[in-house]
Design an enzyme around this catalytic site. Sequence first.
Site, PDB file in Angstrom:
ATOM      1  N   LYS A  18       0.802  -1.199  -0.022  1.00  0.00           N
ATOM      2  CA  LYS A  18       0.259  -0.061   0.256  1.00  0.00           C
ATOM      3  C   LYS A  18       1.120   1.426  -0.025  1.00  0.00           C
ATOM      4  CE  LYS A  18      -3.588   2.423   2.446  1.00  0.00           C
ATOM      5  NZ  LYS A  18      -5.050   2.457   3.614  1.00  0.00           N
ATOM      6  N   TYR A  62     -15.936   1.505  -6.578  1.00  0.00           N
ATOM      7  CA  TYR A  62     -16.835   1.609  -5.736  1.00  0.00           C
ATOM      8  C   TYR A  62     -17.731   1.603  -6.868  1.00  0.00           C
ATOM      9  CZ  TYR A  62     -14.371   3.672  -2.521  1.00  0.00           C
ATOM     10  OH  TYR A  62     -13.181   4.309  -1.130  1.00  0.00           O
ATOM     11  N   LYS A 118       1.637   9.556   5.737  1.00  0.00           N
ATOM     12  CA  LYS A 118       1.546   9.052   6.241  1.00  0.00           C
ATOM     13  C   LYS A 118       2.291   8.056   5.640  1.00  0.00           C
ATOM     14  CE  LYS A 118      -3.371   8.220   6.597  1.00  0.00           C
ATOM     15  NZ  LYS A 118      -4.870   7.413   6.654  1.00  0.00           N
ATOM     16  N   LYS A 169      -2.504  -1.551  -3.886  1.00  0.00           N
ATOM     17  CA  LYS A 169      -3.301   0.114  -3.979  1.00  0.00           C
ATOM     18  C   LYS A 169      -1.740   0.892  -3.699  1.00  0.00           C
ATOM     19  CE  LYS A 169      -6.636   1.827  -0.001  1.00  0.00           C
ATOM     20  NZ  LYS A 169      -6.646   1.442   1.020  1.00  0.00           N
ATOM     21  N   ARG A 187     -10.698  10.268   2.028  1.00  0.00           N
ATOM     22  CA  ARG A 187     -10.829  11.067   2.978  1.00  0.00           C
ATOM     23  C   ARG A 187     -11.855  11.870   3.162  1.00  0.00           C
ATOM     24  NH1 ARG A 187      -4.249  11.310   2.697  1.00  0.00           N
ATOM     25  NH2 ARG A 187      -3.369   8.782   2.856  1.00  0.00           N
ATOM     26  N   SER A 207     -10.470   5.386  -3.924  1.00  0.00           N
ATOM     27  CA  SER A 207     -11.347   6.522  -4.339  1.00  0.00           C
ATOM     28  C   SER A 207     -11.309   7.591  -5.950  1.00  0.00           C
ATOM     29  CB  SER A 207     -11.276   7.702  -3.125  1.00  0.00           C
ATOM     30  OG  SER A 207     -10.320   7.674  -2.998  1.00  0.00           O
ATOM     31  N   GLU A 238       7.576  -7.115   0.779  1.00  0.00           N
ATOM     32  CA  GLU A 238       5.946  -6.620   2.153  1.00  0.00           C
ATOM     33  C   GLU A 238       5.446  -8.206   1.850  1.00  0.00           C
ATOM     34  OE1 GLU A 238       4.916  -4.571   4.123  1.00  0.00           O
ATOM     35  OE2 GLU A 238       6.571  -3.396   4.143  1.00  0.00           O
TER      36      GLU A 238
HETATM   37  C1  PBG Z   1      -7.305   3.559   5.549  1.00  0.00           C
HETATM   38  C2  PBG Z   1      -7.506   2.679   4.410  1.00  0.00           C
HETATM   39  C3  PBG Z   1      -7.415   4.084   3.000  1.00  0.00           C
HETATM   40  C4  PBG Z   1      -7.619   3.892   1.836  1.00  0.00           C
HETATM   41  C5  PBG Z   1      -8.640   2.337   2.033  1.00  0.00           C
HETATM   42  N1  PBG Z   1      -8.239   2.313   3.892  1.00  0.00           N
HETATM   43  C6  PBG Z   1      -7.125   5.361   3.158  1.00  0.00           C
HETATM   44  C7  PBG Z   1      -5.412   6.165   3.592  1.00  0.00           C
HETATM   45  O1  PBG Z   1      -5.235   4.937   4.300  1.00  0.00           O
HETATM   46  O2  PBG Z   1      -5.450   6.746   3.747  1.00  0.00           O
HETATM   47  C8  PBG Z   1      -8.540   4.399   1.031  1.00  0.00           C
HETATM   48  C9  PBG Z   1      -9.062   3.959  -0.097  1.00  0.00           C
HETATM   49  C10 PBG Z   1      -9.943   4.613  -1.286  1.00  0.00           C
HETATM   50  O3  PBG Z   1      -8.733   5.770  -1.525  1.00  0.00           O
HETATM   51  O4  PBG Z   1     -10.928   4.704  -2.161  1.00  0.00           O
HETATM   52  N2  PBG Z   1      -6.516   2.814   6.333  1.00  0.00           N
END
Ligand code: PBG
Length: 328
Positions: free
Chosen positions: A199, A318, A222, A253, A209, A279, A238
Amino acid sequence: MTGQYPETRPRRLRQAPWIRRLTREHVLGVDDLVWAVVVSDRADPTEPVAAMPGVERLSVKALAKAAKEAERLGIPAIALFPHVDPAKKDAQGTEALNPDGLVAQAIRAVKDAAPGVGVICDVALDPFTDHGHDGLLQDGRILNDETVARLVEQALMQARAGCDVIAPSDMMDGRIGAIRAALEAEGFTDTLILSYAAKYASAFYGPYREAIGSATALKGDKQTYQMDPGNAEEALREVALDLSEGADMVMVKPGMPYLDIVRAVSQTFGVPTFAFQVSGEYAMIEAAAANGWLDGNRAMLESLMAFKRAGAAGIVTYYAPRAAKALG
Ligand code: PBG
């Protein structure tokens, strides 16, 4: 391998739908889709997410209806993402462990409404912390081992509520092993783990968010736990770690900007590899479509097909209900 023109004319294979269908290498189907759903503890049945036109935060009741729709459409699983009242957030993300909280209610609602639909739950503290981080924050640093201990509790709460797939998205070190050991110890031997193994610290999570209400909360970024977008070898390390710790499936991701990673992971490990069309990917397609700059439906299906071609077993998106309808 191939001859020369004119003996070989690749266009022969493209001349009509029947031969294109017959020689197509990859197929996208409803079996490939996981529906990413935002569930809210507010009373309103649905609430639009401004940055994600067409996506709504659902109340638990509306979620139950959505689960029935997923079942009707043949979508195999739903991935839940909670939007909780800001008043319930604190520095430790205490609400993440609540056995009667929004996530537990949501799991039960889906299982009651549509027992045959798989439920996937995010393990991470960010929807519940007032600072918006996935872990515990101390003097500006995210504590690893202390966070893992809480994630284990969060995962157990989800498993007890009936969650089928525990999906840690926090990127702490060692959390897969700790969660697997705890699940085994409590007799949850069939509970699956889908690890967000690779990720990345990505700008493409922006609209999410907003969707879960952590955008204004997040302090800093992050980058000390999510991966650097410049790294590919590290993704394989990982994944190797998470598999050795007991993950059944892994996730890459974001999705489309990281198709090379999806391909490398699925080829290297031969385990079910999922991609998350996040998203921001959804928002990009929708924004362009809303302006008439591209055909939204075609772009949706093409982007989903790209994941299959890269080697993904499935896609968290989505778009799942819309794609399922378009796929007929
Ligand atoms: C957080 C989490 C995130 C998403 C899923 N779980 C965002 C982040 O790590 O800041 C993102 C999903 C998306 O953008 O559709 N643990």
